[in-house]
Design an enzyme around this catalytic site. Sequence first.
Site, PDB file in Angstrom:
ATOM      1  N   GLU A 127      15.457 -26.141  37.358  1.00  0.00           N
ATOM      2  CA  GLU A 127      15.685 -26.008  35.910  1.00  0.00           C
ATOM      3  C   GLU A 127      14.667 -25.079  35.261  1.00  0.00           C
ATOM      4  O   GLU A 127      15.014 -24.272  34.402  1.00  0.00           O
ATOM      5  CB  GLU A 127      15.658 -27.387  35.230  1.00  0.00           C
ATOM      6  CG  GLU A 127      16.773 -28.335  35.675  1.00  0.00           C
ATOM      7  CD  GLU A 127      18.170 -27.929  35.190  1.00  0.00           C
ATOM      8  OE1 GLU A 127      18.289 -26.964  34.407  1.00  0.00           O
ATOM      9  OE2 GLU A 127      19.142 -28.587  35.614  1.00  0.00           O
ATOM     10  N   ARG A 131      16.211 -21.674  33.550  1.00  0.00           N
ATOM     11  CA  ARG A 131      16.147 -21.627  32.089  1.00  0.00           C
ATOM     12  C   ARG A 131      14.948 -20.838  31.594  1.00  0.00           C
ATOM     13  O   ARG A 131      15.087 -19.904  30.810  1.00  0.00           O
ATOM     14  CB  ARG A 131      16.103 -23.044  31.510  1.00  0.00           C
ATOM     15  CG  ARG A 131      17.323 -23.864  31.888  1.00  0.00           C
ATOM     16  CD  ARG A 131      17.434 -25.111  31.033  1.00  0.00           C
ATOM     17  NE  ARG A 131      18.234 -26.128  31.711  1.00  0.00           N
ATOM     18  CZ  ARG A 131      18.896 -27.093  31.084  1.00  0.00           C
ATOM     19  NH1 ARG A 131      18.845 -27.197  29.778  1.00  0.00           N
ATOM     20  NH2 ARG A 131      19.595 -27.992  31.769  1.00  0.00           N
ATOM     21  N   ASP A 271      26.987 -25.606  43.973  1.00  0.00           N
ATOM     22  CA  ASP A 271      27.574 -24.516  43.190  1.00  0.00           C
ATOM     23  C   ASP A 271      26.837 -23.174  43.186  1.00  0.00           C
ATOM     24  O   ASP A 271      27.318 -22.177  43.715  1.00  0.00           O
ATOM     25  CB  ASP A 271      27.835 -24.963  41.741  1.00  0.00           C
ATOM     26  CG  ASP A 271      26.610 -25.589  41.061  1.00  0.00           C
ATOM     27  OD1 ASP A 271      25.534 -25.617  41.665  1.00  0.00           O
ATOM     28  OD2 ASP A 271      26.757 -26.041  39.914  1.00  0.00           O
ATOM     29  N   GLU A 405      31.005 -23.690  32.080  1.00  0.00           N
ATOM     30  CA  GLU A 405      31.585 -23.078  33.285  1.00  0.00           C
ATOM     31  C   GLU A 405      33.010 -22.562  33.097  1.00  0.00           C
ATOM     32  O   GLU A 405      33.396 -21.555  33.696  1.00  0.00           O
ATOM     33  CB  GLU A 405      31.550 -24.073  34.458  1.00  0.00           C
ATOM     34  CG  GLU A 405      30.149 -24.363  34.965  1.00  0.00           C
ATOM     35  CD  GLU A 405      29.349 -25.294  34.056  1.00  0.00           C
ATOM     36  OE1 GLU A 405      28.108 -25.285  34.137  1.00  0.00           O
ATOM     37  OE2 GLU A 405      29.959 -26.024  33.241  1.00  0.00           O
TER      38      GLU A 405
END
Length: 505
Positions: A127, A131, A271, A405
Amino acid sequence: SGAPPARETRAPFRFDYERFRRSLRHPVRGGRPGEDPETRGRRMKIKEMMKFAWDNYKQYALGKNELRPLTKNGHVGNMFGGLRGATVIDALDTLYIMELEEEFQEAKEWVEKSFDLNVNGEASLFEVNIRYIGGLLAAFYLTGEEVFKSKALELGEKLLPAFNTPTGIPRGVINLGRQGTRSLFSPCSGMSWSWGWASAGSSILAEFGTLHLEFLHLSELSGNPVFAEKVRNIRRVLSRVEKPQGLYPNFLSPVTGSWVQHHVSIGGLGDSFYEYLIKSWLMSDKKDSEAKKMYDDALEAIEKHLVKKSAGGLTYIAEWRGGILDHKMGHLACFSGGMIALGAEHAAEERRQRHMELAAEITSTCHESYARSDTKLGPEAFRFDAGSEATATRLSERYYILRPEVVESYMYLWRLTHDPKYRHWGWEVVQALEKHCRVEAGFSGIRDVYTTTPSHDNMQQSFFLAETLKYLYLLFCEDDVLSLEDWVFNTEAHPLPINHTDFKA
């Protein structure tokens, strides 16, 4: 010998920003007017939503990680280990691209004056990378403002202890505290370990597989090869390890370098590993042939083992648990339509056509998950069982937390096909967000997409500003705004430049 004496100091490395800007093939914010007024009006509406989301964050939660719009306060959470301002960093490039100049200056000022990296606490390596590092890198490349580069590099160095494992596969959690030289398992800071829930201390494919783009840019901007070496080593481990049926399971031991259990998914835990393979190849100006081959082979295995068609004719990607299929697809897996389209563009003709069709079918299935709900927003996960298709059956999967998404795939498919339905579908999402997620002081996720009077979750996720609104805005822009010829988006929608190797200064 007549060798010259070693120089004690070498000139500090300096990244040539002006040369980089000259290498871009399109103006960053586009240069072509001439769209119809309806498209412009829709784009302006999305810009207004961004301003609304930002203004409320600034008013009630500036410096916290996210806005809680119903209670009008801020939320810190435990994902970022003492880092603050996640929404600021995530919003920078979106504010810039939308030409919200004043708001961009407010965000930049916060980074200059208040963004503190000397923090303690356990953070998610993944993360923080997608980010914070991604957001700072993109802001630097878009504006050339040094503060973004220096913060990105300083934070990048704090992530390096996570790689101190027997295999170099990083653990999922890093303590951002003062870093010294110390053993991996010492109780002091600078150590890293894995999330308690990750299977038996293993590392997660989507986490350690989603560092490549950002770390190459950290090396590019610093002149320090250590970042690139860390991710090249991850690539090496993954290309050597045995793949069951050509598939990559979701959990790998950072100690032994072997898979911990055989669960495969294109959703949550796997993913962005696949996404970063094709994007690594694109970002290298198509020189990283190893990444392309790993992507092609993985997609072939996915097509062979996981892609299914429901009784009602919907194409979806199932999950695989040790050879047994689970016929469900997560919202997170809906990015794959866009990814497959992006990869198809550069494939041989037969494969290109097959993959474009597959991408369109998956994106259409994800659209169905929205269309079949009362709010016209999609659930966190949806199933394909007897009697129900593209719908969530469990209460625990019926929520929508402002995820990007599905609109991400609309944006890619619009850019690669110009089929107007993708803009039409995107506009449906805008209207649904306005109707069900917009509250008095921002935007909130909802707990059940199947009721027209949903209860709100009181959270304006930072990725709503980084991704959902950016992809919607780009869907209604001309193709030269953040052109796919110049930029690849990291998995938080932060644009990173393609290395134009044929560029003549």
